[in-house]
Design a protein around this motif. Structure first.
Motif, mmCIF file in Angstrom:
data_model
loop_
_atom_site.group_PDB
_atom_site.id
_atom_site.type_symbol
_atom_site.label_atom_id
_atom_site.label_comp_id
_atom_site.label_asym_id
_atom_site.label_seq_id
_atom_site.Cartn_x
_atom_site.Cartn_y
_atom_site.Cartn_z
ATOM 1 N N LEU A 46 0.826 -1.202 0.000
ATOM 2 C CA LEU A 46 0.000 0.000 0.000
ATOM 3 C C LEU A 46 0.866 1.260 0.000
ATOM 4 O O LEU A 46 0.650 2.172 -0.785
ATOM 5 C CB LEU A 46 -0.898 0.003 1.249
ATOM 6 N N LEU A 47 1.866 1.303 0.855
ATOM 7 C CA LEU A 47 2.673 2.506 1.026
ATOM 8 C C LEU A 47 3.541 2.826 -0.177
ATOM 9 O O LEU A 47 4.008 3.944 -0.321
ATOM 10 C CB LEU A 47 3.563 2.368 2.271
ATOM 11 N N SER A 48 3.743 1.862 -1.051
ATOM 12 C CA SER A 48 4.594 2.119 -2.212
ATOM 13 C C SER A 48 3.858 2.918 -3.286
ATOM 14 O O SER A 48 4.454 3.359 -4.247
ATOM 15 C CB SER A 48 5.095 0.799 -2.800
ATOM 16 N N GLY A 49 2.568 3.144 -3.107
ATOM 17 C CA GLY A 49 1.787 3.916 -4.065
ATOM 18 C C GLY A 49 1.957 5.407 -3.862
ATOM 19 O O GLY A 49 2.636 5.850 -2.945
ATOM 20 N N PRO A 50 1.334 6.226 -4.735
ATOM 21 C CA PRO A 50 1.398 7.688 -4.612
ATOM 22 C C PRO A 50 0.740 8.184 -3.320
ATOM 23 O O PRO A 50 -0.245 7.604 -2.860
ATOM 24 C CB PRO A 50 0.640 8.195 -5.836
ATOM 25 N N ALA A 51 1.274 9.278 -2.777
ATOM 26 C CA ALA A 51 0.824 9.764 -1.479
ATOM 27 C C ALA A 51 -0.673 10.062 -1.438
ATOM 28 O O ALA A 51 -1.343 9.777 -0.444
ATOM 29 C CB ALA A 51 1.620 11.008 -1.094
ATOM 30 N N ASP A 52 -1.215 10.621 -2.511
ATOM 31 C CA ASP A 52 -2.631 10.994 -2.483
ATOM 32 C C ASP A 52 -3.543 9.774 -2.538
ATOM 33 O O ASP A 52 -4.722 9.868 -2.206
ATOM 34 C CB ASP A 52 -2.963 11.969 -3.616
ATOM 35 N N PRO A 69 -5.778 8.387 2.102
ATOM 36 C CA PRO A 69 -7.097 7.994 2.622
ATOM 37 C C PRO A 69 -7.115 6.572 3.177
ATOM 38 O O PRO A 69 -7.919 6.263 4.051
ATOM 39 C CB PRO A 69 -8.013 8.125 1.399
ATOM 40 N N ARG A 70 -6.210 5.735 2.678
ATOM 41 C CA ARG A 70 -6.213 4.344 3.146
ATOM 42 C C ARG A 70 -5.467 4.175 4.465
ATOM 43 O O ARG A 70 -5.520 3.105 5.071
ATOM 44 C CB ARG A 70 -5.648 3.443 2.059
ATOM 45 N N LEU A 71 -4.777 5.229 4.892
ATOM 46 C CA LEU A 71 -4.143 5.172 6.212
ATOM 47 C C LEU A 71 -5.124 5.546 7.309
ATOM 48 O O LEU A 71 -4.871 5.337 8.494
ATOM 49 C CB LEU A 71 -2.932 6.110 6.268
ATOM 50 N N ILE A 105 -5.498 6.479 13.464
ATOM 51 C CA ILE A 105 -5.330 7.661 12.613
ATOM 52 C C ILE A 105 -6.684 8.125 12.085
ATOM 53 O O ILE A 105 -7.424 7.333 11.497
ATOM 54 C CB ILE A 105 -4.368 7.361 11.448
ATOM 55 N N VAL A 106 -7.004 9.392 12.305
ATOM 56 C CA VAL A 106 -8.308 9.906 11.863
ATOM 57 C C VAL A 106 -8.193 11.089 10.903
ATOM 58 O O VAL A 106 -9.188 11.538 10.345
ATOM 59 C CB VAL A 106 -9.191 10.326 13.060
ATOM 60 N N GLU A 107 -6.967 11.605 10.719
ATOM 61 C CA GLU A 107 -6.812 12.748 9.818
ATOM 62 C C GLU A 107 -5.402 12.761 9.236
ATOM 63 O O GLU A 107 -4.423 12.617 9.975
ATOM 64 C CB GLU A 107 -7.071 14.055 10.585
ATOM 65 N N VAL A 108 -5.284 12.925 7.926
ATOM 66 C CA VAL A 108 -3.982 12.929 7.245
ATOM 67 C C VAL A 108 -3.964 13.959 6.110
ATOM 68 O O VAL A 108 -5.024 14.430 5.666
ATOM 69 C CB VAL A 108 -3.666 11.542 6.628
ATOM 70 N N GLU A 109 -2.757 14.283 5.653
ATOM 71 C CA GLU A 109 -2.595 15.106 4.454
ATOM 72 C C GLU A 109 -1.473 14.502 3.607
ATOM 73 O O GLU A 109 -0.485 14.020 4.147
ATOM 74 C CB GLU A 109 -2.222 16.549 4.806
ATOM 75 N N ALA A 134 7.884 11.710 -1.398
ATOM 76 C CA ALA A 134 6.475 11.865 -1.044
ATOM 77 C C ALA A 134 6.227 11.306 0.345
ATOM 78 O O ALA A 134 6.937 10.408 0.804
ATOM 79 C CB ALA A 134 5.584 11.156 -2.058
ATOM 80 N N ALA A 135 5.213 11.856 1.031
ATOM 81 C CA ALA A 135 4.905 11.391 2.383
ATOM 82 C C ALA A 135 3.489 11.805 2.748
ATOM 83 O O ALA A 135 2.893 12.671 2.111
ATOM 84 C CB ALA A 135 5.898 11.972 3.387
ATOM 85 N N VAL A 136 2.972 11.160 3.778
ATOM 86 C CA VAL A 136 1.645 11.488 4.285
ATOM 87 C C VAL A 136 1.791 12.015 5.711
ATOM 88 O O VAL A 136 2.302 11.318 6.591
ATOM 89 C CB VAL A 136 0.727 10.245 4.282
ATOM 90 N N LEU A 137 1.365 13.256 5.923
ATOM 91 C CA LEU A 137 1.408 13.864 7.253
ATOM 92 C C LEU A 137 0.267 13.332 8.108
ATOM 93 O O LEU A 137 -0.886 13.353 7.692
ATOM 94 C CB LEU A 137 1.273 15.388 7.127
ATOM 95 N N ILE A 138 0.601 12.851 9.298
ATOM 96 C CA ILE A 138 -0.443 12.416 10.228
ATOM 97 C C ILE A 138 -0.869 13.632 11.032
ATOM 98 O O ILE A 138 -0.080 14.212 11.778
ATOM 99 C CB ILE A 138 0.082 11.317 11.160
ATOM 100 N N ARG A 139 -2.104 14.068 10.878
ATOM 101 C CA ARG A 139 -2.578 15.294 11.506
ATOM 102 C C ARG A 139 -3.332 15.059 12.809
ATOM 103 O O ARG A 139 -3.410 15.959 13.654
ATOM 104 C CB ARG A 139 -3.500 16.079 10.561
ATOM 105 N N ALA A 140 -3.952 13.888 12.961
ATOM 106 C CA ALA A 140 -4.692 13.635 14.195
ATOM 107 C C ALA A 140 -4.921 12.147 14.398
ATOM 108 O O ALA A 140 -5.070 11.402 13.434
ATOM 109 C CB ALA A 140 -6.040 14.361 14.171
ATOM 110 N N VAL A 141 -4.916 11.722 15.656
ATOM 111 C CA VAL A 141 -5.238 10.346 15.992
ATOM 112 C C VAL A 141 -6.241 10.328 17.143
ATOM 113 O O VAL A 141 -6.381 11.312 17.869
ATOM 114 C CB VAL A 141 -3.990 9.524 16.417
#
Length: 190
Positions: free
Chosen positions: A8-14, A18-20, A38-42, A94-101
């Motif tokens: 899953l993580l090897s795919g594009p960030a966008d 949503p799958r995280l 995890i409830v919110e990401v960017e 590329a990366a996914v920011l974890i904004r809230a848990v």
DNA sequence: TGCCTGATGTTCT
DNA sequence: GAACATCAGGCAC
């Protein structure tokens, strides 16, 4: 299922972002276990002006260009850390920011780490890093292993996920790469 | 309830 | 030398 997560993580960030949502983050500190959902990401990508990786690989951002599944921790505003899950193939920043848990286990410890009574403890990127005691030492850490681990849990339906533009940035504000769980009280801002 | 501001230091121009 | 993927507290309405 570690293999699934890696794939899953090897795919594009966008697509990964949503799958995280709903994934479980587990932190081990001494004999304490902290965990949260995890409830919110960017999402951030190297072709995106708002991303740290946009200007190419530097000493700070080299983790973003490394293998997926590692943690990118950056220091901001002179006093806070924020953490990202690195995604995409090696060499692509590329990366996914974890904004809230949402706290699941060890909420009292998180509250003590935050040192702020009464306030929401994990509804912001710098807040959750404080609560989970994540700092520069964990930059580049492999999330498949302790002391900080990421695991997929249930699959969410599209109806539970809301997609909007990102917040707290000054460039590329129109890119709709913020994702959060609908109706979840731990989301930083709706 | 909501806007405004200070704290504070790393990174890049 | 300026910008910055933030937060909490203070003050005005």
């Amino acid at each position: 299922m570690r293999a699934d997560l890696q794939q899953l993580l090897s795919g594009p960030a966008d697509e990964v972002a949503p799958r995280l949502l709903g994934a479980i983050l587990t932190r081990k500190i001494k004999n304490q276990i902290l965990s949260g959902r995890i409830v919110e990401v960017e999402a951030y990508d190297q072709n995106d002006v708002a991303s740290h990786s946009y200007r190419g690989e530097t000493e700070r951002t080299k983790v973003m260009f490394g293998p997926a599944g590692h943690l990118y921790v950056y220091f901001t505003y002179g006093m806070y850390y924020c953490c990202n899950v690195v995604t995409g193939p090696e060499g692509h920043g590329a990366a996914v920011l974890i904004r809230a848990v949402e706290p699941l286990e060890g909420e009292d410890v998180m509250s003590a780490n935050r040192g702020v009574a009464g306030a929401n403890i994990t509804n912001g990127p710098a807040k959750l890093c404080q609560a989970f005691a994540i700092d520069r030492k964990l930059n580049g850490h492999d999330l498949a292993s302790m002391p900080l681990k990421l695991e997929l849990s249930q699959t969410l339906s599209n109806e539970q996920i809301v997609q909007t533009t990102r917040i707290g940035i000054s460039q590329a504000k129109d890119v709709p790469w913020r994702f959060y769980l609908k109706g979840n009280p731990w989301v930083s801002k709706v």
